[in-house]
Design an enzyme around this catalytic site. Sequence first.
Site, PDB file in Angstrom:
ATOM      1  N   SER A 151      74.528 112.203  50.741  1.00 29.52           N
ATOM      2  CA  SER A 151      74.342 112.422  49.301  1.00 29.52           C
ATOM      3  C   SER A 151      75.480 113.290  48.787  1.00 29.52           C
ATOM      4  O   SER A 151      76.119 114.013  49.573  1.00 29.52           O
ATOM      5  CB  SER A 151      73.012 113.167  49.088  1.00 29.52           C
ATOM      6  N   TYR A 164      67.430 120.791  50.189  1.00 23.80           N
ATOM      7  CA  TYR A 164      68.018 119.439  50.289  1.00 23.80           C
ATOM      8  C   TYR A 164      69.517 119.544  50.557  1.00 23.80           C
ATOM      9  O   TYR A 164      70.052 118.818  51.396  1.00 23.80           O
ATOM     10  CB  TYR A 164      67.733 118.674  49.000  1.00 23.80           C
TER      11      TYR A 164
HETATM   12  N1  LIG Z   1      67.610 108.526  45.010  1.00 25.56           N
HETATM   13  C1  LIG Z   1      68.663 109.309  44.945  1.00 25.56           C
HETATM   14  O1  LIG Z   1      69.026 109.849  43.871  1.00 25.56           O
HETATM   15  C2  LIG Z   1      69.497 109.558  46.171  1.00 25.56           C
HETATM   16  C3  LIG Z   1      70.798 110.040  45.997  1.00 25.56           C
HETATM   17  C4  LIG Z   1      71.589 110.284  47.114  1.00 25.56           C
HETATM   18  C5  LIG Z   1      71.099 110.064  48.376  1.00 25.56           C
HETATM   19  N2  LIG Z   1      69.814 109.605  48.533  1.00 25.56           N
HETATM   20  C6  LIG Z   1      69.352 109.391  49.906  1.00 25.56           C
HETATM   21  O2  LIG Z   1      69.165 108.007  50.070  1.00 25.56           O
HETATM   22  C7  LIG Z   1      68.137 107.734  51.025  1.00 25.56           C
HETATM   23  C8  LIG Z   1      67.126 106.791  50.417  1.00 25.56           C
HETATM   24  O3  LIG Z   1      66.679 107.338  49.188  1.00 25.56           O
HETATM   25  P1  LIG Z   1      65.803 106.487  48.164  1.00 25.56           P
HETATM   26  O4  LIG Z   1      66.148 106.965  46.811  1.00 25.56           O
HETATM   27  O5  LIG Z   1      65.848 105.068  48.498  1.00 25.56           O
HETATM   28  O6  LIG Z   1      64.366 107.118  48.509  1.00 25.56           O
HETATM   29  P2  LIG Z   1      62.940 106.466  48.799  1.00 25.56           P
HETATM   30  O7  LIG Z   1      62.727 105.272  47.947  1.00 25.56           O
HETATM   31  O8  LIG Z   1      61.983 107.585  48.761  1.00 25.56           O
HETATM   32  O9  LIG Z   1      63.093 105.920  50.296  1.00 25.56           O
HETATM   33  C9  LIG Z   1      62.980 106.728  51.425  1.00 25.56           C
HETATM   34  C10 LIG Z   1      62.758 105.827  52.623  1.00 25.56           C
HETATM   35  O10 LIG Z   1      62.747 106.635  53.793  1.00 25.56           O
HETATM   36  C11 LIG Z   1      61.612 106.278  54.559  1.00 25.56           C
HETATM   37  N3  LIG Z   1      61.153 107.410  55.348  1.00 25.56           N
HETATM   38  C12 LIG Z   1      60.823 108.656  54.908  1.00 25.56           C
HETATM   39  N4  LIG Z   1      60.401 109.404  55.935  1.00 25.56           N
HETATM   40  C13 LIG Z   1      60.464 108.606  57.046  1.00 25.56           C
HETATM   41  C14 LIG Z   1      60.145 108.788  58.411  1.00 25.56           C
HETATM   42  N5  LIG Z   1      59.682 109.966  58.870  1.00 25.56           N
HETATM   43  N6  LIG Z   1      60.309 107.756  59.270  1.00 25.56           N
HETATM   44  C15 LIG Z   1      60.775 106.564  58.825  1.00 25.56           C
HETATM   45  N7  LIG Z   1      61.108 106.326  57.547  1.00 25.56           N
HETATM   46  C16 LIG Z   1      60.941 107.343  56.672  1.00 25.56           C
HETATM   47  C17 LIG Z   1      60.562 105.852  53.538  1.00 25.56           C
HETATM   48  O11 LIG Z   1      59.622 104.968  54.135  1.00 25.56           O
HETATM   49  P3  LIG Z   1      58.137 105.344  54.608  1.00 25.56           P
HETATM   50  O12 LIG Z   1      57.588 106.332  53.621  1.00 25.56           O
HETATM   51  O13 LIG Z   1      57.447 104.014  54.595  1.00 25.56           O
HETATM   52  O14 LIG Z   1      58.282 105.893  55.982  1.00 25.56           O
HETATM   53  C18 LIG Z   1      61.432 105.095  52.558  1.00 25.56           C
HETATM   54  O15 LIG Z   1      61.617 103.772  53.014  1.00 25.56           O
HETATM   55  C19 LIG Z   1      67.615 109.105  51.427  1.00 25.56           C
HETATM   56  O16 LIG Z   1      68.263 109.513  52.604  1.00 25.56           O
HETATM   57  C20 LIG Z   1      68.021 109.996  50.275  1.00 25.56           C
HETATM   58  O17 LIG Z   1      68.120 111.338  50.670  1.00 25.56           O
HETATM   59  C21 LIG Z   1      69.020 109.338  47.464  1.00 25.56           C
END
Ligand SMILES: NC(=O)c1ccc[n+]([C@@H]2O[C@H](COP(=O)([O-])OP(=O)(O)OC[C@H]3O[C@@H](n4cnc5c(N)ncnc54)[C@H](OP(=O)(O)O)[C@@H]3O)[C@@H](O)[C@H]2O)c1
Length: 265
Positions: A151, A164
């Site tokens: 990120s 974070y």
């Molecule tokens: N959204 C943003 O603004 C943003 C910006 C920069 C970076 N990111 C990063 O991008 C990634 C994805 O973000 P997103 O926005 O797509 O978030 P999201 O929709 O909340 O997706 C998170 C994913 O991680 C999985 N997960 C969480 N805990 C887990 C565990 N213990 N074991 C296996 N899977 C797990 C969740 O699935 P389950 O709950 O089914 O396990 C879900 O599929 C993250 O690393 C986040 O930090 C996000």
Amino acid sequence: MTETQNTPQPEHPGRRAAVVTGASSGIGRATALRLAAEGWTVFAVARRAARLRALADEAAGAAGQIVALPADVTSAKEMSWVRDQVAQNGGADTVLCIAGGALGTDPVSEGGLDDWEWMFRVNVQGTLNTVQAFLPMLRETGRGTVLVLTSTAALASYEGGGGYNAAKMAEHGLVGAMRLEEAEHNVRVVEVLPGMVHTEEFTRNRLRGDQAAADNVYAGVEKPLTAEDVADVCTYAVSVPHHVNLDQVVMRPVAQAAQFKLIRT
Ligand SMILES: NC(=O)c1ccc[n+]([C@@H]2O[C@H](COP(=O)([O-])OP(=O)(O)OC[C@H]3O[C@@H](n4cnc5c(N)ncnc54)[C@H](OP(=O)(O)O)[C@@H]3O)[C@@H](O)[C@H]2O)c1
């Protein structure tokens, strides 16, 4: 970008297979679908099995396929099971560590240790477990790829982001060391660092289920990044010829020129 536009053709024709963690929602889900559309076999990992099964069904008409492997990335034992399942199903030469998340927006002076521990477990230990399970397999292919989604929070701190920031900076540190260590095994290590991405669950989870507060975070921001925008970049990064390593790809919406500069209309 749309569908298969602008994605490089495979350097080594034949089966392409990738493990995608965090595939049950948001960026991981979009990336799994995009890779399957491009003909990849995708091993989809997350905890929610029903969502992964629905995702596999959704990809039924795609050029590739999605195989659901429900598991918790914070468990080394479960990730060993995932590795064994992948090995029994033809193996993989690419792993995308996308599972992760944020919890809370407290200042450092008040942040709860449970929140900090959760963020370190999923973002740091989860990525560690995933790469430790798969690096031997990737090395064996002679042309492995690891992509880790960190990120812009790994680059610059912001108020309320302490836990974070710390977790993503730790994950970023792990990625840098791994790139140096794995080069001699011809495993390339890519880091994608997005700014604000409007996904359905990320901010709502961070704000403990408060949908109205989550909606406010994006209010008036013209075109935050979408999960599909990030999926396009991830797909491109793992599809370019293998000697090309996109070490770090920082991507932000134009409306977020820096962590502290967010334009709202
Ligand atoms: N959204 C943003 O603004 C943003 C910006 C920069 C970076 N990111 C990063 O991008 C990634 C994805 O973000 P997103 O926005 O797509 O978030 P999201 O929709 O909340 O997706 C998170 C994913 O991680 C999985 N997960 C969480 N805990 C887990 C565990 N213990 N074991 C296996 N899977 C797990 C969740 O699935 P389950 O709950 O089914 O396990 C879900 O599929 C993250 O690393 C986040 O930090 C996000």
